[in-house]
Design an enzyme around this catalytic site. Structure first.
Site, mmCIF file in Angstrom:
data_model
loop_
_atom_site.group_PDB
_atom_site.id
_atom_site.type_symbol
_atom_site.label_atom_id
_atom_site.label_comp_id
_atom_site.label_asym_id
_atom_site.label_seq_id
_atom_site.Cartn_x
_atom_site.Cartn_y
_atom_site.Cartn_z
ATOM 1 N N THR A 1 -1.167 6.175 -0.196
ATOM 2 C CA THR A 1 -1.639 7.299 0.622
ATOM 3 C C THR A 1 -0.909 7.329 1.962
ATOM 4 O O THR A 1 -0.668 8.397 2.512
ATOM 5 C CB THR A 1 -3.167 7.265 0.841
ATOM 6 O OG1 THR A 1 -3.528 6.184 1.691
ATOM 7 C CG2 THR A 1 -3.897 7.112 -0.478
ATOM 8 N N ASP A 2 -0.543 6.164 2.482
ATOM 9 C CA ASP A 2 0.301 6.121 3.676
ATOM 10 C C ASP A 2 1.685 6.698 3.375
ATOM 11 O O ASP A 2 2.251 7.441 4.191
ATOM 12 C CB ASP A 2 0.449 4.686 4.168
ATOM 13 C CG ASP A 2 -0.740 4.209 4.978
ATOM 14 O OD1 ASP A 2 -1.238 4.984 5.812
ATOM 15 O OD2 ASP A 2 -1.171 3.066 4.786
ATOM 16 N N VAL A 3 2.241 6.323 2.230
ATOM 17 C CA VAL A 3 3.575 6.812 1.860
ATOM 18 C C VAL A 3 3.552 8.327 1.668
ATOM 19 O O VAL A 3 4.432 9.046 2.163
ATOM 20 C CB VAL A 3 4.076 6.106 0.593
ATOM 21 C CG1 VAL A 3 5.386 6.722 0.104
ATOM 22 C CG2 VAL A 3 4.290 4.614 0.861
ATOM 23 N N GLY B 1 3.402 9.919 5.069
ATOM 24 C CA GLY B 1 4.680 9.837 5.750
ATOM 25 C C GLY B 1 5.670 10.871 5.248
ATOM 26 O O GLY B 1 6.386 11.509 6.045
#
Length: 393
Positions: free
Chosen positions: A168-170, A173
């Site tokens: 979810t961070d990727v 980003g």
């Protein structure tokens, strides 16, 4: 050769993964990225390890190349004023503080855009700046749980599982980099910047793609299927004689081509398996019979035979197998950068391959405060300074 974003200055007030991943992408494309941290370094990933190389963590190196590090104390008015002066010469500001924090410090979009109306301001939070959860912090693990991602990973036996990377961070980003680039293009037309409100939660929901669409159309709650596909069979992991291999059959023609390689010819003639809906309905029995066949040959044998039939397949590779594979080498998917105190750092390279404005690797991941002198002597005092001088590391 100048990068696609040469001349664009990015003020990066983010840390950990989503924001730093976005700003590294922008930096790879040529932007001049100034990473803001508290004195001593406040990006937690600096301390997440092992492994470390001469004091620098692998996690930190993964998303922080092509940046300069400036340390300021945002809890003081002097530190906040430093950021305001830097923002006056910036094209983009990216932060991932909790909703309301930047407003409290007088570093919100309205405050920073008054002296710089061309500013693009990207806020990355766990749940966005509106809604009942807006004030909560965001962590990938929590977002994977709440967005439904964990509910579709694993099996009935394992229970819910997270993805092995903080996806979810990727996702966030990547969305942030896309949004910033779109805002830069829009600014060329309007002459004005704008605010971007991104949340890990929203990006995770968006990335559910066909799984979410299946639910919205049918109302059926998706169940965890392990390595199988909810809509296509056979599309799973099978055990060859020397290890696991993924076989992905996308249509009825490919299924019959696969069956022509099997010793049990009754699989291809079974009326239950003639169409994909039938194979989905009888996935357990079909996969059981296919596994009996697949284990008769090695992964390399299956790769050769399936490639001849035009059927997608690939072995399940470990990291050592991945990074010694000739395809990884041919695509130049690693790069070594030299840091004056840390030494040579081997990193995953950018996947972006632009023919006219290629990515560049100019600056290794910086030490905390490594470029403080430049902040004082160049960026703050010279608003006409170019955003990127393509300085070699």
């Amino acid at each position: 050769m100048a990068g696609a974003l040469d001349g664009v200055r990015v003020l990066d007030l983010s840390r950990v993964l989503a924001g730093p991943y976005a700003t590294m992408i922008l930096g790879d494309l040529g932007a001049d990225v100034i990473k803001i941290e508290a004195p001593g370094g406040s990006d937690d990933t600096r301390f997440w390890g092992p492994p470390f190389q001469n004091g620098m963590s692998a996690y930190y190196t993964a998303v922080n190349r092509n940046k300069r590090s400036v340390t300021v104390d945002l809890k003081t008015e002097q530190g906040r004023e430093t950021v305001r002066r830097l923002a006056e010469t910036a094209d983009v500001v990216i932060h991932n503080f909790k909703t309301g924090t930047m407003d409290k410090w007088g570093l919100d979009y309205e405050a920073l855009s008054r002296p710089n109306p061309r500013l693009i301001y990207c806020s990355i939070t766990g749940f966005g700046e509106t809604g009942p959860l807006a004030s909560l912090p965001g962590y990938d693990y929590i977002i994977q749980a709440m967005s439904g991602w964990m509910s579709i990973n694993g099996t009935a036996d394992t229970g819910p599982l997270k993805v092995g990377v903080a996806v979810t961070d990727v996702f966030t980003g990547l969305y942030a980099a896309i949004a910033v680039e779109a805002a830069l293009l829009a600014r060329e037309k309007t002459g004005r910047g704008q605010k971007i409100d991104l949340s890990l939660f929203d990006c995770a929901v968006s990335a559910l793609v066909n799984v979410a669409a299946n639910y919205l159309m049918s109302g059926d709650i998706p169940q965890p299927l392990g390595n199988e596909h909810p809509n296509i069979v056979p599309y799973s992991t099978y055990e060859a004689s020397d290890g696991p291999i993924v076989i992905a059959v996308g249509n009825d023609r490919q299924f019959q081509a696969l069956c022509s390689l099997l010793s049990d010819r009754s699989i291809g003639s079974d009326p239950r398996f003639q169409t994909n809906p039938g194979r989905v309905a009888h996935r357990d029995e079909l996969n059981r019979r296919l596994n009996e066949e697949i284990k008769r040959r090695t992964r390399a044998e299956w790769q050769r035979l399936l490639a001849e039939k035009g059927i997608p397949c690939g072995p399940v590779q470990t990291m050592d197998e991945l990074f010694r594979h000739p395809q990884t080498d041919a695509r130049h998917m690693t790069v070594t950068m030299h840091h004056p105190t840390v030494g040579p750092l081997k990193l995953v390279a950018s996947p972006l391959k632009l023919s006219g404005t290629p990515v560049s690797y100019r600056l290794p991941p910086p030490l905390a405060g490594e470029h403080n002198n430049e902040a004082e002597t160049r960026w703050q005092n010279d608003p006409e300074a170019e955003g990127n001088d393509n300085e070699s590391p």
